[in-house]
Design an enzyme around this catalytic site. Structure first.
Site, PDB file in Angstrom:
ATOM      1  N   TRP A  51       0.828  -1.213   0.000  1.00 43.09           N
ATOM      2  CA  TRP A  51       0.000   0.000   0.000  1.00 43.09           C
ATOM      3  C   TRP A  51       0.857   1.256   0.000  1.00 43.09           C
ATOM      4  N   ILE A  52       1.846   1.304  -0.857  1.00 47.24           N
ATOM      5  CA  ILE A  52       2.784   2.433  -0.806  1.00 47.24           C
ATOM      6  C   ILE A  52       2.485   3.435  -1.930  1.00 47.24           C
ATOM      7  N   CYS A  69       7.540  11.348  11.244  1.00 47.44           N
ATOM      8  CA  CYS A  69       7.186  11.791   9.872  1.00 47.44           C
ATOM      9  C   CYS A  69       5.667  11.863   9.730  1.00 47.44           C
ATOM     10  N   GLN A 125     -36.685  22.255   3.127  1.00 51.37           N
ATOM     11  CA  GLN A 125     -36.023  22.221   4.436  1.00 51.37           C
ATOM     12  C   GLN A 125     -35.016  21.084   4.560  1.00 51.37           C
ATOM     13  N   GLU A 129      -2.428   6.810   7.036  1.00 49.12           N
ATOM     14  CA  GLU A 129      -1.841   7.731   8.032  1.00 49.12           C
ATOM     15  C   GLU A 129      -2.466   7.528   9.410  1.00 49.12           C
ATOM     16  N   PHE A 147      -4.676   0.182  22.841  1.00 52.09           N
ATOM     17  CA  PHE A 147      -4.320  -0.447  21.559  1.00 52.09           C
ATOM     18  C   PHE A 147      -4.114  -1.948  21.694  1.00 52.09           C
TER      19      PHE A 147
HETATM   20  P1  TGC Z   1       4.309   3.372  21.068  1.00 55.53           P
HETATM   21  O1  TGC Z   1       4.929   2.417  22.032  1.00 55.53           O
HETATM   22  O2  TGC Z   1       3.153   4.201  21.505  1.00 55.53           O
HETATM   23  O3  TGC Z   1       5.438   4.379  20.539  1.00 55.53           O
HETATM   24  C1  TGC Z   1       6.692   3.930  20.084  1.00 55.53           C
HETATM   25  C2  TGC Z   1       7.646   5.119  20.153  1.00 55.53           C
HETATM   26  O4  TGC Z   1       7.199   6.126  19.241  1.00 55.53           O
HETATM   27  C3  TGC Z   1       6.902   7.347  19.984  1.00 55.53           C
HETATM   28  N1  TGC Z   1       5.705   7.922  19.356  1.00 55.53           N
HETATM   29  C4  TGC Z   1       5.768   8.989  18.560  1.00 55.53           C
HETATM   30  N2  TGC Z   1       6.797   9.759  18.190  1.00 55.53           N
HETATM   31  C5  TGC Z   1       6.545  10.770  17.356  1.00 55.53           C
HETATM   32  N3  TGC Z   1       5.301  11.036  16.888  1.00 55.53           N
HETATM   33  C6  TGC Z   1       4.240  10.276  17.227  1.00 55.53           C
HETATM   34  N4  TGC Z   1       3.026  10.550  16.707  1.00 55.53           N
HETATM   35  C7  TGC Z   1       4.447   9.205  18.097  1.00 55.53           C
HETATM   36  N5  TGC Z   1       3.653   8.243  18.629  1.00 55.53           N
HETATM   37  C8  TGC Z   1       4.436   7.474  19.409  1.00 55.53           C
HETATM   38  C9  TGC Z   1       6.685   6.895  21.402  1.00 55.53           C
HETATM   39  O5  TGC Z   1       6.935   7.945  22.295  1.00 55.53           O
HETATM   40  C10 TGC Z   1       7.702   5.790  21.515  1.00 55.53           C
HETATM   41  O6  TGC Z   1       8.980   6.370  21.640  1.00 55.53           O
HETATM   42  P2  TGC Z   1      10.123   5.675  22.513  1.00 55.53           P
HETATM   43  O7  TGC Z   1      11.259   6.638  22.509  1.00 55.53           O
HETATM   44  O8  TGC Z   1       9.528   5.450  23.865  1.00 55.53           O
HETATM   45  O9  TGC Z   1      10.441   4.383  21.811  1.00 55.53           O
HETATM   46  O10 TGC Z   1       3.964   2.562  19.757  1.00 55.53           O
HETATM   47  P3  TGC Z   1       2.869   1.446  19.517  1.00 55.53           P
HETATM   48  O11 TGC Z   1       3.568   0.295  18.884  1.00 55.53           O
HETATM   49  O12 TGC Z   1       2.072   1.201  20.763  1.00 55.53           O
HETATM   50  O13 TGC Z   1       1.936   2.098  18.414  1.00 55.53           O
HETATM   51  C11 TGC Z   1       1.202   3.243  18.662  1.00 55.53           C
HETATM   52  C12 TGC Z   1       0.291   3.615  17.467  1.00 55.53           C
HETATM   53  C13 TGC Z   1      -0.761   2.542  17.254  1.00 55.53           C
HETATM   54  C14 TGC Z   1      -0.380   4.918  17.808  1.00 55.53           C
HETATM   55  C15 TGC Z   1       1.133   3.811  16.208  1.00 55.53           C
HETATM   56  O14 TGC Z   1       1.869   2.734  15.881  1.00 55.53           O
HETATM   57  C16 TGC Z   1       0.352   4.306  15.022  1.00 55.53           C
HETATM   58  O15 TGC Z   1       0.221   5.507  14.830  1.00 55.53           O
HETATM   59  N6  TGC Z   1      -0.203   3.400  14.118  1.00 55.53           N
HETATM   60  C17 TGC Z   1      -0.809   3.824  12.884  1.00 55.53           C
HETATM   61  C18 TGC Z   1       0.117   3.473  11.740  1.00 55.53           C
HETATM   62  C19 TGC Z   1       0.089   4.508  10.656  1.00 55.53           C
HETATM   63  O16 TGC Z   1      -0.327   5.634  10.823  1.00 55.53           O
HETATM   64  N7  TGC Z   1       0.634   4.137   9.497  1.00 55.53           N
HETATM   65  C20 TGC Z   1       0.739   5.065   8.431  1.00 55.53           C
HETATM   66  C21 TGC Z   1       1.617   4.500   7.332  1.00 55.53           C
HETATM   67  S1  TGC Z   1       2.163   5.754   6.185  1.00 55.53           S
HETATM   68  C22 TGC Z   1       0.799   6.143   5.292  1.00 55.53           C
HETATM   69  O17 TGC Z   1      -0.288   5.723   5.512  1.00 55.53           O
HETATM   70  C23 TGC Z   1       1.050   7.102   4.212  1.00 55.53           C
HETATM   71  S2  TGC Z   1      -0.324   7.499   3.257  1.00 55.53           S
HETATM   72  C24 TGC Z   1       0.319   8.841   2.521  1.00 55.53           C
HETATM   73  C25 TGC Z   1      -0.498   9.424   1.464  1.00 55.53           C
HETATM   74  O18 TGC Z   1      -0.718   8.779   0.416  1.00 55.53           O
HETATM   75  O19 TGC Z   1      -0.909  10.607   1.648  1.00 55.53           O
HETATM   76  P1  FAD Z   2      -5.434  -2.856   9.929  1.00 61.37           P
HETATM   77  O1  FAD Z   2      -4.369  -2.333  10.797  1.00 61.37           O
HETATM   78  O2  FAD Z   2      -5.448  -4.317   9.642  1.00 61.37           O
HETATM   79  O3  FAD Z   2      -6.840  -2.428  10.544  1.00 61.37           O
HETATM   80  C1  FAD Z   2      -8.071  -3.021  10.128  1.00 61.37           C
HETATM   81  C2  FAD Z   2      -9.172  -2.466  11.042  1.00 61.37           C
HETATM   82  O4  FAD Z   2      -8.894  -2.814  12.402  1.00 61.37           O
HETATM   83  C3  FAD Z   2      -9.256  -0.938  10.982  1.00 61.37           C
HETATM   84  O5  FAD Z   2     -10.589  -0.548  11.039  1.00 61.37           O
HETATM   85  C4  FAD Z   2      -8.525  -0.508  12.253  1.00 61.37           C
HETATM   86  O6  FAD Z   2      -9.000   0.733  12.749  1.00 61.37           O
HETATM   87  C5  FAD Z   2      -8.869  -1.646  13.201  1.00 61.37           C
HETATM   88  N1  FAD Z   2      -7.862  -1.798  14.257  1.00 61.37           N
HETATM   89  C6  FAD Z   2      -6.545  -2.103  14.136  1.00 61.37           C
HETATM   90  N2  FAD Z   2      -5.952  -2.108  15.330  1.00 61.37           N
HETATM   91  C7  FAD Z   2      -6.878  -1.772  16.245  1.00 61.37           C
HETATM   92  C8  FAD Z   2      -6.871  -1.597  17.666  1.00 61.37           C
HETATM   93  N3  FAD Z   2      -5.752  -1.721  18.371  1.00 61.37           N
HETATM   94  N4  FAD Z   2      -8.017  -1.255  18.250  1.00 61.37           N
HETATM   95  C9  FAD Z   2      -9.164  -1.088  17.539  1.00 61.37           C
HETATM   96  N5  FAD Z   2      -9.236  -1.242  16.213  1.00 61.37           N
HETATM   97  C10 FAD Z   2      -8.110  -1.583  15.569  1.00 61.37           C
HETATM   98  N6  FAD Z   2       1.359   2.970   4.103  1.00 61.37           N
HETATM   99  C11 FAD Z   2       2.663   3.356   3.972  1.00 61.37           C
HETATM  100  O7  FAD Z   2       3.526   2.926   4.736  1.00 61.37           O
HETATM  101  N7  FAD Z   2       3.031   4.220   2.990  1.00 61.37           N
HETATM  102  C12 FAD Z   2       2.161   4.731   2.087  1.00 61.37           C
HETATM  103  O8  FAD Z   2       2.528   5.539   1.218  1.00 61.37           O
HETATM  104  C13 FAD Z   2       0.791   4.325   2.185  1.00 61.37           C
HETATM  105  N8  FAD Z   2      -0.112   4.752   1.261  1.00 61.37           N
HETATM  106  C14 FAD Z   2      -1.383   4.230   1.280  1.00 61.37           C
HETATM  107  C15 FAD Z   2      -2.253   4.518   0.212  1.00 61.37           C
HETATM  108  C16 FAD Z   2      -3.539   3.972   0.200  1.00 61.37           C
HETATM  109  C17 FAD Z   2      -4.434   4.229  -0.969  1.00 61.37           C
HETATM  110  C18 FAD Z   2      -3.978   3.170   1.282  1.00 61.37           C
HETATM  111  C19 FAD Z   2      -5.382   2.622   1.298  1.00 61.37           C
HETATM  112  C20 FAD Z   2      -3.122   2.877   2.313  1.00 61.37           C
HETATM  113  C21 FAD Z   2      -1.806   3.379   2.321  1.00 61.37           C
HETATM  114  N9  FAD Z   2      -0.889   3.027   3.325  1.00 61.37           N
HETATM  115  C22 FAD Z   2       0.432   3.416   3.230  1.00 61.37           C
HETATM  116  C23 FAD Z   2      -1.252   2.043   4.336  1.00 61.37           C
HETATM  117  C24 FAD Z   2      -2.063   2.615   5.489  1.00 61.37           C
HETATM  118  O9  FAD Z   2      -1.285   3.411   6.317  1.00 61.37           O
HETATM  119  C25 FAD Z   2      -2.677   1.424   6.243  1.00 61.37           C
HETATM  120  O10 FAD Z   2      -3.676   0.892   5.405  1.00 61.37           O
HETATM  121  C26 FAD Z   2      -3.260   1.827   7.576  1.00 61.37           C
HETATM  122  O11 FAD Z   2      -2.238   2.199   8.475  1.00 61.37           O
HETATM  123  C27 FAD Z   2      -4.116   0.694   8.204  1.00 61.37           C
HETATM  124  O12 FAD Z   2      -3.484  -0.524   8.140  1.00 61.37           O
HETATM  125  P2  FAD Z   2      -4.268  -1.804   7.546  1.00 61.37           P
HETATM  126  O13 FAD Z   2      -4.843  -1.428   6.242  1.00 61.37           O
HETATM  127  O14 FAD Z   2      -3.317  -2.940   7.599  1.00 61.37           O
HETATM  128  O15 FAD Z   2      -5.468  -2.045   8.545  1.00 61.37           O
END
Ligand code: TGC
Ligand code: FAD
Length: 393
Positions: free
Chosen positions: A170-171, A247, A288, A372, A392
Site C-alpha cells: 500500500w505504498i 514523519c 427544508q 496515516e 491499543f
Molecule cells: P508506542 O509504544 O506508543 O510508541 C513507540 C515510540 O514512538 C513514539 N511515538 C511517537 N513519536 C513521534 N510522533 C508520534 N506521533 C508518536 N507516537 C508514538 C513513542 O513515544 C515511543 O517512543 P520511545 O522513545 O519510547 O520508543 O507505539 P505502539 O507500537 O504502541 O503504536 C502506537 C500507534 C498505534 C499509535 C502507532 O503505531 C500508530 O500511529 N499506528 C498507525 C500506523 C500509521 O499511521 N501508518 C501510516 C503509514 S504511512 C501512510 O499511511 C502514508 S499514506 C500517505 C499518502 O498517500 O498521503
Molecule cells: P489494519 O491495521 O489491519 O486495521 C483493520 C481495522 O482494524 C481498521 O478498522 C482498524 O481501525 C482496526 N484496528 C486495528 N488495530 C486496532 C486496535 N488496536 N483497536 C481497535 N481497532 C483496531 N502505508 C505506507 O507505509 N506508505 C504509504 O505511502 C501508504 N499509502 C497508502 C495509500 C492507500 C491508498 C492506502 C489505502 C493505504 C496506504 N498506506 C500506506 C497504508 C495505510 O497506512 C494502512 O492501510 C493503515 O495504516 C491501516 O493498516 P491496515 O490497512 O493494515 O489495517
C-alpha cells in the site's frame, strides 16, 4: 471533456482575517493552478485509474514539495499555515494528488531533513523539492498496518553494505518513485530508516490495481530480495518507531487541512446544484431537508477550519502535540466523508457521475480515513492522551 471549475471557498466566520496577505496570495496561486491544471483532467485520469505524471513539474513549481524546508535545501521556508493552505487547495482538486505532495514533502523530504546526515540532505533534498527525484515511504507491511512496530522487513550488516529483505504494501507513489524511505529492523531489533534507490538489484515496485479509491494516485508494493544498500544510505540520526511516527505527524497535519479542501469542494458543488436544480417548480435549495444538509455542512466545515487554523498556530510555535494532530486529522476526514456522502445525495443521480467531483472525493476519502492512521487509531490516541490508559493492545 474539459470542465469549468467554478469553486468558491466558504468563509462563514471571516477566518480569512486570521491569515496574512502572503497566506492568501499563496492560496490564490495554488487555487488558480488547481483550476487550470487539475480540474480539467482529473476526472478522466481517475476513471482510467492513472496517475497524471505531467503534474509533477507544476506541483514542484507551486512549492508543493516540502514548502516548509529551508531554502538551502530547495524549500521555500514557508510556515505551517501556508503548508496547510497548499494541501487544502491541492486536495480540493483531488486527494490522490495531495497524497503525492504529502508523501514527497512530509514522508520523504522530512525524514532526510530531520534524521539524515548533511551529505544526505544536500544530495537528495534539492532534487526532491524540484521534482527531479520522486520518493515514497515504506512503513506498512502485508501483516502490519496499524501496528507498524511488528514489522518484519529487516537488514543485516554484510560488511561493506547492508542486506535488506522483506516487503511493504500500500505504498503511494511506489510504482514511479526514484527512491524509497524504508523502515526496517536491524539485527538488534531496532527500527531504522534506509534510503533505497530504484535500480538496486533485488528491489522491485509492483503496482496495486483494482482500487475504487484514490484512482488517480499510483499505489504499489516495495519488495526487497537481498537488496545491497550502501551503508551511507542509513538515516543516522534516529532509531525506533518514533522515527517513522515523527514523519507521520507532518503528513497527518497536512491531511487535516487537505481533507477540508475536499469537503469544501463537495459543499460548494452541492450548494450550487441545489440552487439551480428545480423540482416541484422550486429550487431544491428551498426545501427544508436540503437546507438541513447544507447548513450542517457549512457548520462542520467552519468548526474544522477553526481547529486547523489553531493547530497551525501551535505548529508554527512548535507546540502542536502528536495527539492534537491526530484529533485534527480524524475530525477533518470524518467531516469530509460525511459531507461528501450528503452532497452526493443532494445531487441525486447526477451525483454518481463524473460530471461533478463529489463521488470521486467520496471514494478518495475512504482511503484518507484509513491511511496515516485509521479513524479508530486516532480516536485511541486521543483516548490515551486524555486518560493515560493505552487501549491499543
Ligand atoms: P508506542 O509504544 O506508543 O510508541 C513507540 C515510540 O514512538 C513514539 N511515538 C511517537 N513519536 C513521534 N510522533 C508520534 N506521533 C508518536 N507516537 C508514538 C513513542 O513515544 C515511543 O517512543 P520511545 O522513545 O519510547 O520508543 O507505539 P505502539 O507500537 O504502541 O503504536 C502506537 C500507534 C498505534 C499509535 C502507532 O503505531 C500508530 O500511529 N499506528 C498507525 C500506523 C500509521 O499511521 N501508518 C501510516 C503509514 S504511512 C501512510 O499511511 C502514508 S499514506 C500517505 C499518502 O498517500 O498521503
Ligand atoms: P489494519 O491495521 O489491519 O486495521 C483493520 C481495522 O482494524 C481498521 O478498522 C482498524 O481501525 C482496526 N484496528 C486495528 N488495530 C486496532 C486496535 N488496536 N483497536 C481497535 N481497532 C483496531 N502505508 C505506507 O507505509 N506508505 C504509504 O505511502 C501508504 N499509502 C497508502 C495509500 C492507500 C491508498 C492506502 C489505502 C493505504 C496506504 N498506506 C500506506 C497504508 C495505510 O497506512 C494502512 O492501510 C493503515 O495504516 C491501516 O493498516 P491496515 O490497512 O493494515 O489495517
Amino acid at each position: 471533456m474539459p470542465k469549468t471549475d467554478l469553486f468558491e471557498s466558504p468563509d462563514y466566520y471571516q477566518i480569512d482575517e486570521l491569515l496574512t496577505d502572503e497566506h492568501k496570495l499563496i492560496r490564490k496561486s495554488v487555487r488558480d493552478w488547481v483550476k487550470r491544471e487539475i480540474s480539467p483532467i482529473i476526472e478522466d485520469y481517475a476513471q482510467r485509474s492513472e496517475f497524471p505524471k505531467q503534474l509533477l513539474k507544476g506541483l514542484a513549481e507551486i512549492g508543493a514539495f516540502g514548502p516548509t524546508m529551508p531554502i538551502k535545501y530547495g524549500g521555500l521556508g514557508l510556515d505551517y499555515m501556508a503548508y496547510g493552505l497548499i494541501m487544502q487547495e491541492i486536495e480540493r482538486g483531488d486527494s490522490g494528488i495531495r497524497s503525492t505532495a504529502s508523501v514527497q514533502g512530509s514522508l520523504v523530504m522530512y525524514p532526510i531533513f530531520a534524521y539524515g546526515s548533511e551529505e544526505q540532505r544536500l544530495k537528495y533534498l534539492p532534487k526532491l523539492a524540484s521534482g527531479e527525484l520522486m520518493g515514497c515511504f515504506g512503513l506498512t507491511e502485508p501483516d502490519h498496518g496499524s501496528d507498524p512496530g511488528g514489522m518484519t522487513t529487516n537488514f543485516k550488516d554484510a560488511g561493506s553494505h547492508y542486506l535488506l529483505n522483506g516487503a511493504k504494501m500500500w505504498i503511494s507513489n511506489a510504482p514511479f518513485a526514484d527512491i524509497a524511505i524504508v523502515w526496517a529492523k536491524s539485527e538488534q531489533d531496532k527500527i531504522h530508516g534506509l534510503i533505497v534507490e530504484r535500480g538496486m538489484e533485488g528491489f522491485s515496485t509492483p503496482e496495486t490495481h483494482n482500487k475504487w479509491s484514490l484512482r488517480a494516485s499510483a499505489t504499489g508494493e516495495l519488495v526487497f530480495d537481498n537488496v545491497k544498500v550502501p551503508k551511507e544510505n542509513l538515516l543516522p540520526n534516529v532509531s525506533g518507531l518514533k522515527g517513522p511516527l515523527g514523519c507521520l505527524n507532518q503528513a497527518r497535519y497536512g491531511i487535516a487541512w487537505g481533507a477540508l479542501g475536499a469537503a469544501m469542494d463537495c459543499y460548494d458543488s452541492a450548494l450550487r446544484y441545489a440552487k439551480e436544480r428545480q423540482q416541484f417548480g422550486r429550487p431544491i435549495a428551498s426545501f427544508q431537508l436540503q437546507q438541513k444538509k447544507l447548513a450542517e455542512m457549512i457548520t462542520e466545515i467552519t468548526k474544522a477550519q477553526l481547529l486547523v487554523w489553531r493547530l497551525a498556530v501551535l505548529k508554527n510555535e512548535n507546540r502542536a502535540t502528536p495527539a492534537q494532530i491526530s484529533m485534527a486529522k480524524r475530525n477533518s476526514v470524518e467531516t469530509a466523508v460525511n459531507i461528501a456522502r450528503e452532497a452526493r445525495q443532494i445531487l441525486g443521480a447526477m451525483g454518481i457521475t463524473g460530471e461533478y467531483p463529489v463521488m470521486r472525493h467520496m471514494m478518495n476519502l475512504e482511503s484518507v480515513i484509513t491511511y496515516e492512521g485509521t479513524h479508530d487509531i486516532h480516536l485511541l490516541i486521543t483516548g490515551l492522551d486524555i486518560t493515560g490508559e493505552e487501549a491499543f493492545k
